[in-house]
Design a protein around this motif. Sequence first.
Motif, PDB file in Angstrom:
ATOM      1  N   UNK A 118       0.824  -1.215   0.000  1.00  0.00           N
ATOM      2  CA  UNK A 118       0.000   0.000   0.000  1.00  0.00           C
ATOM      3  C   UNK A 118       0.855   1.260   0.000  1.00  0.00           C
ATOM      4  N   UNK A 119       2.004   1.194   0.644  1.00  0.00           N
ATOM      5  CA  UNK A 119       2.882   2.370   0.720  1.00  0.00           C
ATOM      6  C   UNK A 119       3.555   2.666  -0.612  1.00  0.00           C
ATOM      7  N   UNK A 120       3.573   1.698  -1.487  1.00  0.00           N
ATOM      8  CA  UNK A 120       4.211   1.915  -2.788  1.00  0.00           C
ATOM      9  C   UNK A 120       5.705   1.767  -2.666  1.00  0.00           C
ATOM     10  N   UNK A 128      -1.158  -2.306  -7.679  1.00  0.00           N
ATOM     11  CA  UNK A 128      -0.576  -3.009  -6.539  1.00  0.00           C
ATOM     12  C   UNK A 128      -0.844  -2.224  -5.266  1.00  0.00           C
ATOM     13  N   UNK A 129      -0.675  -0.914  -5.317  1.00  0.00           N
ATOM     14  CA  UNK A 129      -0.957  -0.061  -4.153  1.00  0.00           C
ATOM     15  C   UNK A 129      -2.432  -0.122  -3.780  1.00  0.00           C
ATOM     16  N   UNK A 130      -3.309  -0.060  -4.779  1.00  0.00           N
ATOM     17  CA  UNK A 130      -4.747  -0.135  -4.517  1.00  0.00           C
ATOM     18  C   UNK A 130      -5.102  -1.451  -3.829  1.00  0.00           C
ATOM     19  N   UNK A 131      -4.587  -2.546  -4.341  1.00  0.00           N
ATOM     20  CA  UNK A 131      -4.873  -3.847  -3.724  1.00  0.00           C
ATOM     21  C   UNK A 131      -4.345  -3.890  -2.295  1.00  0.00           C
ATOM     22  N   UNK A 132      -3.151  -3.346  -2.066  1.00  0.00           N
ATOM     23  CA  UNK A 132      -2.595  -3.304  -0.710  1.00  0.00           C
ATOM     24  C   UNK A 132      -3.490  -2.526   0.237  1.00  0.00           C
ATOM     25  N   UNK A 133      -3.992  -1.399  -0.208  1.00  0.00           N
ATOM     26  CA  UNK A 133      -4.891  -0.574   0.619  1.00  0.00           C
ATOM     27  C   UNK A 133      -6.188  -1.335   0.910  1.00  0.00           C
ATOM     28  N   UNK A 134      -6.755  -1.949  -0.092  1.00  0.00           N
ATOM     29  CA  UNK A 134      -8.009  -2.678   0.098  1.00  0.00           C
ATOM     30  C   UNK A 134      -7.819  -3.915   0.980  1.00  0.00           C
ATOM     31  N   UNK A 135      -6.682  -4.586   0.864  1.00  0.00           N
ATOM     32  CA  UNK A 135      -6.416  -5.733   1.734  1.00  0.00           C
ATOM     33  C   UNK A 135      -6.210  -5.283   3.176  1.00  0.00           C
ATOM     34  N   UNK A 147      -2.126   0.544  10.287  1.00  0.00           N
ATOM     35  CA  UNK A 147      -1.346   0.627   9.049  1.00  0.00           C
ATOM     36  C   UNK A 147      -2.123   1.345   7.950  1.00  0.00           C
ATOM     37  N   UNK A 148      -3.416   1.087   7.868  1.00  0.00           N
ATOM     38  CA  UNK A 148      -4.246   1.739   6.857  1.00  0.00           C
ATOM     39  C   UNK A 148      -4.325   3.243   7.115  1.00  0.00           C
ATOM     40  N   UNK A 149      -4.571   3.619   8.362  1.00  0.00           N
ATOM     41  CA  UNK A 149      -4.627   5.059   8.685  1.00  0.00           C
ATOM     42  C   UNK A 149      -3.297   5.738   8.388  1.00  0.00           C
ATOM     43  N   UNK A 165      -7.830  13.904  -4.625  1.00  0.00           N
ATOM     44  CA  UNK A 165      -8.079  13.158  -5.857  1.00  0.00           C
ATOM     45  C   UNK A 165      -7.193  11.928  -5.932  1.00  0.00           C
ATOM     46  N   UNK A 166      -5.930  12.062  -5.535  1.00  0.00           N
ATOM     47  CA  UNK A 166      -5.022  10.911  -5.526  1.00  0.00           C
ATOM     48  C   UNK A 166      -5.520   9.882  -4.530  1.00  0.00           C
ATOM     49  N   UNK A 167      -5.944  10.338  -3.369  1.00  0.00           N
ATOM     50  CA  UNK A 167      -6.454   9.441  -2.341  1.00  0.00           C
ATOM     51  C   UNK A 167      -7.710   8.725  -2.838  1.00  0.00           C
ATOM     52  N   UNK A 168      -8.605   9.447  -3.465  1.00  0.00           N
ATOM     53  CA  UNK A 168      -9.827   8.833  -3.991  1.00  0.00           C
ATOM     54  C   UNK A 168      -9.480   7.790  -5.049  1.00  0.00           C
ATOM     55  N   UNK A 169      -8.486   8.070  -5.872  1.00  0.00           N
ATOM     56  CA  UNK A 169      -8.066   7.121  -6.896  1.00  0.00           C
ATOM     57  C   UNK A 169      -7.512   5.851  -6.259  1.00  0.00           C
ATOM     58  N   UNK A 170      -6.737   6.003  -5.188  1.00  0.00           N
ATOM     59  CA  UNK A 170      -6.180   4.832  -4.512  1.00  0.00           C
ATOM     60  C   UNK A 170      -7.268   4.005  -3.848  1.00  0.00           C
TER      61      UNK A 170
END
Length: 184
Positions: A118-120, A128-135, A147-149, A165-170
Motif C-alpha cells: 500500500x505504501x508503494x 498493486x498499491x490499490x490492492x494493498x490498501x483494500x487488503x 497501518x491503513x490510517x 483526488x489521488x487518495x480517492x483514486x487509490x
Amino acid sequence: MAAPDDLAVDQALGDMWDEVLHQHTVSEIAGPTLRFMIALVAGMAQEDVPEALLEFILRVATRDGSLGATKQLRHLYETVPADQEKPTEHFLKHGVEGAYHEIYTHLAAAVPTWAKLAAGGSGGSRKTRQCGIHLLAAAPGESAGTALRACLTAEMRRDGEPDRRVLADLLRPPSDRKETLSVS
C-alpha cells in the motif's frame, strides 16, 4: 503463479477461480489456497508481485467485492470466543463458510505485506498499491487499521499538501468496480 509471465498467472488463477469462489461462496479449499497465495506474495519483491494474484486474494477475501460481506467476515473473525475449540464453528453458526476463518487468519498475519504494498515504493504499480490498501481495509485487527490510517495519512500529506483526488483514486477498487472498501 510466481512465474514472471502474466498470461501464465492469469491462466492459473482462472483455473482455480470456480474451485475457490463460486457465486460468492468459498469452498473448503479456499483457506489452504489463500494461505499459499498470501505466503507467495509475502516472499516476493514488490515489483514481482503479479497484480492478478493480489486481485484474486482481494476478491476472495471480500466475497468478490461485497462491502457488507467484508464487514461481516471481519466482525466474525474478531468476535470468535476465546474458549472456542474450533473457530470455524463460530462462522458456521452465523451462516458463513468455515474456510473464512483460515482466510482471515492469514490476511491478518500478512498486514506488514499489505502495508508495504500500500505504501508503494520502488517498482510497485498503482494497482498493486490499490490492492494493498483494500487488503488492509479488509484485514481484521488493530494493526491493520493502524497501518491503513498511516498509509492514508501519508498519502494525503504527500508533497506537503493533501491531494484528495489521488487518495480517492487509490481507494477506487482495482478492478474498476464502483464500490470502495470501508476504512473503519
